[in-house]
Design an enzyme around this catalytic site. Sequence first.
Site, PDB file in Angstrom:
ATOM      1  N   ALA A  74      38.412  47.609  -7.719  1.00  0.00           N
ATOM      2  CA  ALA A  74      38.703  48.077  -6.365  1.00  0.00           C
ATOM      3  C   ALA A  74      38.286  47.052  -5.322  1.00  0.00           C
ATOM      4  O   ALA A  74      39.020  46.794  -4.350  1.00  0.00           O
ATOM      5  CB  ALA A  74      38.011  49.405  -6.109  1.00  0.00           C
ATOM      6  N   LYS A  75      37.121  46.450  -5.506  1.00  0.00           N
ATOM      7  CA  LYS A  75      36.645  45.468  -4.534  1.00  0.00           C
ATOM      8  C   LYS A  75      37.484  44.183  -4.576  1.00  0.00           C
ATOM      9  O   LYS A  75      37.676  43.529  -3.545  1.00  0.00           O
ATOM     10  CB  LYS A  75      35.168  45.157  -4.756  1.00  0.00           C
ATOM     11  CG  LYS A  75      34.230  46.275  -4.330  1.00  0.00           C
ATOM     12  CD  LYS A  75      34.338  46.585  -2.848  1.00  0.00           C
ATOM     13  CE  LYS A  75      33.280  47.580  -2.379  1.00  0.00           C
ATOM     14  NZ  LYS A  75      33.417  47.929  -0.941  1.00  0.00           N
ATOM     15  N   ALA A  77      35.833  49.919 -12.642  1.00  0.00           N
ATOM     16  CA  ALA A  77      36.550  50.546 -11.529  1.00  0.00           C
ATOM     17  C   ALA A  77      36.103  49.966 -10.197  1.00  0.00           C
ATOM     18  O   ALA A  77      36.921  49.637  -9.327  1.00  0.00           O
ATOM     19  CB  ALA A  77      36.356  52.056 -11.559  1.00  0.00           C
ATOM     20  N   TYR A  78      34.804  49.832 -10.020  1.00  0.00           N
ATOM     21  CA  TYR A  78      34.260  49.331  -8.757  1.00  0.00           C
ATOM     22  C   TYR A  78      34.691  47.886  -8.516  1.00  0.00           C
ATOM     23  O   TYR A  78      35.161  47.532  -7.428  1.00  0.00           O
ATOM     24  CB  TYR A  78      32.729  49.427  -8.786  1.00  0.00           C
ATOM     25  CG  TYR A  78      32.059  49.006  -7.501  1.00  0.00           C
ATOM     26  CD1 TYR A  78      31.903  49.907  -6.455  1.00  0.00           C
ATOM     27  CD2 TYR A  78      31.580  47.712  -7.327  1.00  0.00           C
ATOM     28  CE1 TYR A  78      31.293  49.529  -5.273  1.00  0.00           C
ATOM     29  CE2 TYR A  78      30.968  47.320  -6.141  1.00  0.00           C
ATOM     30  CZ  TYR A  78      30.826  48.237  -5.125  1.00  0.00           C
ATOM     31  OH  TYR A  78      30.225  47.860  -3.940  1.00  0.00           O
ATOM     32  N   TYR A  79      34.570  47.049  -9.541  1.00  0.00           N
ATOM     33  CA  TYR A  79      34.918  45.638  -9.409  1.00  0.00           C
ATOM     34  C   TYR A  79      36.412  45.484  -9.117  1.00  0.00           C
ATOM     35  O   TYR A  79      36.810  44.708  -8.240  1.00  0.00           O
ATOM     36  CB  TYR A  79      34.533  44.884 -10.678  1.00  0.00           C
ATOM     37  CG  TYR A  79      34.614  43.379 -10.555  1.00  0.00           C
ATOM     38  CD1 TYR A  79      33.504  42.641 -10.161  1.00  0.00           C
ATOM     39  CD2 TYR A  79      35.802  42.702 -10.826  1.00  0.00           C
ATOM     40  CE1 TYR A  79      33.572  41.257 -10.036  1.00  0.00           C
ATOM     41  CE2 TYR A  79      35.874  41.320 -10.706  1.00  0.00           C
ATOM     42  CZ  TYR A  79      34.758  40.608 -10.318  1.00  0.00           C
ATOM     43  OH  TYR A  79      34.838  39.241 -10.186  1.00  0.00           O
TER      44      TYR A  79
END
Length: 240
Positions: free
Chosen positions: A157-158, A153-155
């Site tokens: 989004a970034k 999720a973090y990757y």
Amino acid sequence: MQLAKKIALVTGGGRGLGRSMALALAHEGATVVVAARTADEIAETAWLIEEQGGRALALPVDVRDSAQVSGLVAQVYEQLGPIKILINSAGVGLRAPITETSEAQWDLVVDTLLKGTFLVASAVLPQMIASGGGNIINVGAPLERIVTPGFAAYYAAKCGVDGLTRIMAKDLRRHGINVNTLHPGGFADTQMVRSTVPEVRTGLLSPDEIGPVAVALASLPPRSQTGQTVDAHTWQTEKD
């Protein structure tokens, strides 16, 4: 005092990278609006700015909520004037295998990092355009260095933030607005990193490294460097 008489809005300014950048902008003369969900943390950042002789205003906001964002931006304009510098630094950490990531968890991360960046920028742009331009800094990540299990999720989004920056830069150049991505250059020594990547004990970068780079990007004249991804650690190393 490179940023004297400039109004800056820093989301996620209650701690970590956001706090470091807020303090750095204030040190160069900007009046800094510190925004995040946690009132106590943004109040502390504002206090630290005032202790060093700067001007600050702490305003709570959830960047996922367009009504809250619009209200905050309108309040800043009414009390201080047009926002000339925007740093989108609101963040949230999650580390979970994709097979164990719920829809709610996915939405929390992507909506905070990516949708929040869009919502805040969209709210600020009318006054930034009307006042003749400005600088937007979206906090990204060293994508090639964080291909880590559990960061789906973090990757994702970034990656979205990186792409959003590139297109915003093209859309807004004619308005005198520069849009760049800034990241620390590796894992920074922040609460979020310590909680999501506990196995990384050495080599953590100081959050303070990002401050001078944020000031440099916030000081750019209209129609200059834009659509770029800046590695704060590399920038500092090359400068030294």
